[in-house]
Design a protein around this motif. Structure first.
Motif, PDB file in Angstrom:
ATOM      1  N   ARG A  90       0.843  -1.182   0.000  1.00 33.00           N
ATOM      2  CA  ARG A  90       0.000   0.000   0.000  1.00 33.00           C
ATOM      3  C   ARG A  90       0.886   1.242   0.000  1.00 33.00           C
ATOM      4  O   ARG A  90       1.659   1.441   0.927  1.00 33.00           O
ATOM      5  CB  ARG A  90      -0.854  -0.059   1.274  1.00 33.00           C
ATOM      6  N   ARG A  92       1.975   5.183   0.436  1.00 29.47           N
ATOM      7  CA  ARG A  92       1.565   6.212   1.387  1.00 29.47           C
ATOM      8  C   ARG A  92       0.647   7.209   0.692  1.00 29.47           C
ATOM      9  O   ARG A  92       1.005   7.793  -0.331  1.00 29.47           O
ATOM     10  CB  ARG A  92       2.816   6.931   1.910  1.00 29.47           C
ATOM     11  N   MET A  96      -1.337  10.475   5.275  1.00 32.98           N
ATOM     12  CA  MET A  96      -1.147   9.194   5.965  1.00 32.98           C
ATOM     13  C   MET A  96       0.136   9.232   6.792  1.00 32.98           C
ATOM     14  O   MET A  96       1.197   9.599   6.271  1.00 32.98           O
ATOM     15  CB  MET A  96      -1.014   8.098   4.898  1.00 32.98           C
ATOM     16  N   ASP A 100       0.047   4.655  10.068  1.00 34.93           N
ATOM     17  CA  ASP A 100      -1.080   4.192   9.245  1.00 34.93           C
ATOM     18  C   ASP A 100      -0.584   3.284   8.120  1.00 34.93           C
ATOM     19  O   ASP A 100      -1.228   2.296   7.769  1.00 34.93           O
ATOM     20  CB  ASP A 100      -1.825   5.381   8.616  1.00 34.93           C
ATOM     21  N   LEU A 101       0.579   3.660   7.580  1.00 33.10           N
ATOM     22  CA  LEU A 101       1.162   2.876   6.478  1.00 33.10           C
ATOM     23  C   LEU A 101       1.545   1.481   6.972  1.00 33.10           C
ATOM     24  O   LEU A 101       1.275   0.474   6.311  1.00 33.10           O
ATOM     25  CB  LEU A 101       2.400   3.605   5.935  1.00 33.10           C
ATOM     26  N   GLU A 103       0.267  -0.093   9.462  1.00 34.21           N
ATOM     27  CA  GLU A 103      -0.977  -0.816   9.766  1.00 34.21           C
ATOM     28  C   GLU A 103      -1.601  -1.363   8.469  1.00 34.21           C
ATOM     29  O   GLU A 103      -1.980  -2.533   8.386  1.00 34.21           O
ATOM     30  CB  GLU A 103      -1.942   0.170  10.458  1.00 34.21           C
ATOM     31  N   ALA A 104      -1.688  -0.495   7.450  1.00 36.19           N
ATOM     32  CA  ALA A 104      -2.286  -0.902   6.172  1.00 36.19           C
ATOM     33  C   ALA A 104      -1.488  -2.047   5.553  1.00 36.19           C
ATOM     34  O   ALA A 104      -2.051  -2.999   5.000  1.00 36.19           O
ATOM     35  CB  ALA A 104      -2.326   0.284   5.213  1.00 36.19           C
ATOM     36  N   ASN A 105      -0.163  -1.969   5.658  1.00 35.30           N
ATOM     37  CA  ASN A 105       0.652  -3.023   5.077  1.00 35.30           C
ATOM     38  C   ASN A 105       0.634  -4.294   5.904  1.00 35.30           C
ATOM     39  O   ASN A 105       0.799  -5.386   5.366  1.00 35.30           O
ATOM     40  CB  ASN A 105       2.075  -2.510   4.846  1.00 35.30           C
ATOM     41  N   ALA A 107      -1.947  -5.524   7.054  1.00 32.49           N
ATOM     42  CA  ALA A 107      -3.110  -6.260   6.555  1.00 32.49           C
ATOM     43  C   ALA A 107      -2.754  -7.048   5.291  1.00 32.49           C
ATOM     44  O   ALA A 107      -3.427  -8.009   4.931  1.00 32.49           O
ATOM     45  CB  ALA A 107      -4.244  -5.284   6.268  1.00 32.49           C
TER      46      ALA A 107
END
Ligand SMILES: NC(=O)c1ccc[n+]([C@@H]2O[C@H](COP(=O)([O-])OP(=O)(O)OC[C@H]3O[C@@H](n4cnc5c(N)ncnc54)[C@H](O)[C@@H]3O)[C@@H](O)[C@H]2O)c1
Ligand SMILES: O=C(O)C[C@H](O)C(=O)O
Length: 328
Positions: A90, A92, A96, A100-101, A103-105, A107
């Motif tokens: 994901r 940035r 962001m 957050d980055l 966390e998104a990654n 997933a």
């Protein structure tokens, strides 16, 4: 010709993917006698684009391309794979935070680690390219409890190659004249490109450049090169990143040159005072397909401070993603 091996690439319809797949299929990564079956993973909306890439791969009629699997199912993508290049991540977005980055990654790399655990060959070689690469590799590794942690690596080879190129330019030599250069730590602006052991045409590099250039020019240029490419190109490095990924996997498989080493992000084992628990850029040699950290290098106070800084950043990144590790 050898029996084909299976090579998974995630984010296969992205810009690094486009620079990477054709070189893997052409034999640049594993040699002209090693056929490959590509396993390409993308998110569902990118499958039509990926189909176009598959059409082009087929149109090349590469002698070393033995098949292509294109899928949005991670369990299909990693089935029986010998190699996995985890490129899809994901990016940035506006506003962001780094947190957050991560966390998104998480997933993405948690489930991919689990799928590798469940489906890949037991000696799979995994290279994480998607940023933040070291910590994404750690998340994947922590979700693959049945695989040897040493299967998981992160890419600092682009930084290594950038450092070779900068030093070659400064000394009026070729990158092949330079040996024993190390990128310590994180693939980020805290990385430490270390020239204390480096030679240029057999003589110490630091006797051929002045300290002011090393400290004030070389180190920040290598650390900030990714940002400089983004500024110049309007997109992050793709062909050079793909090339570094090929170099990393080739050397991990076929070995490093006698009298030299390369930099790889690998699980720390306590070497050089880096407590286990992060994926750290180290100087490594490879023999018979196994990497080993170069031991016994003298670390002065200048280097130690920089190694400590990048270690601290990796510890902080780790603290932010520990909740994404599989409980076992
Ligand atoms: N380690 C390094 O040295 C280095 C160098 C350059 C770029 N990078 C990083 O590599 C990554 C990819 O760069 P790019 O330029 O190819 O980006 P890109 O946006 O062009 O391509 C990324 C692709 O990944 C796909 N993707 C997203 N989530 C996925 C998932 N869960 N499974 C499979 N595919 C997924 C996207 O659909 C997209 O096609 C970025 O994170 C970038 O920052 C790392
Ligand atoms: O710096 C970036 O964000 C892109 C990439 O990691 C790079 O080093 O080129």
């Amino acid at each position: 010709m050898k029996a084909p091996v299976r090579v998974a690439v995630t984010g296969a319809a992205g810009q690094i993917g486009y620079a990477l797949l054709f070189r893997i299929a052409a034999g640049d990564m594993l040699g002209p006698d090693q056929p490959v079956i590509l396993h390409l993973l993308e998110i569902t909306p990118a499958l039509p684009t990926l189909q176009g890439v598959v059409m082009e791969l087929n149109d090349c009629a590469f002698p070393t391309l033995a098949g292509v699997v294109a899928t949005d199912d991670v369990n299909v993508a990693f089935k029986d794979v010998d190699y996995a290049l985890l490129v899809g991540a994901r990016p940035r977005g506006p506003g962001m935070e780094r947190k957050d980055l991560l966390e998104a990654n998480g997933a993405i790399f948690g489930p991919q680690g689990k799928a590798l655990n469940d489906h890949a060959k037991r000696d799979v070689r995994v290279l994480v390219v998607g940023n933040p690469a070291n910590t994404n590799a750690l998340i994947a590794q922590q979700n693959a409890p049945d695989l040897d942690p040493k299967c998981f690596t992160a890419m600092v080879r682009l930084d290594h190659n950038r450092a070779l190129s900068q030093l070659a330019e400064k000394t009026g030599t070729h990158s092949t004249d330079i040996k024993k250069l190390t990128i310590w730590g994180n693939h980020s602006s805290t990385q430490y490109p270390d020239l204390h052991t480096t030679t240029v045409k057999g003589k110490p590099a630091l006797e051929q450049v002045d300290q002011a250039w090393y400290e004030g020019d070389f180190i920040p240029t290598v650390q900030q090169r990714g940002a400089a490419i983004i500024k110049a190109r309007g997109a992050s490095s793709a062909a050079s990143a793909a090339s570094a990924a090929i170099d990393h996997m080739r050397d991990w498989t076929l070995g490093t040159a006698e009298g030299d080493w390369v930099s790889m992000g690998i699980p720390s084992d306590g070497s050089y005072g880096i407590e286990p628990g992060v994926i750290f850029g180290y100087p490594v040699t490879v023999k018979d397909g196994k990497y080993a950290i170069v031991q016994g290098l003298a670390i002065n106070a200048f280097s130690q401070a920089r190694i400590d800084a990048t270690n601290k950043e990796l510890r902080e990144e780790r603290a932010g993603v520990e909740h994404l590790f599989a409980k076992n």
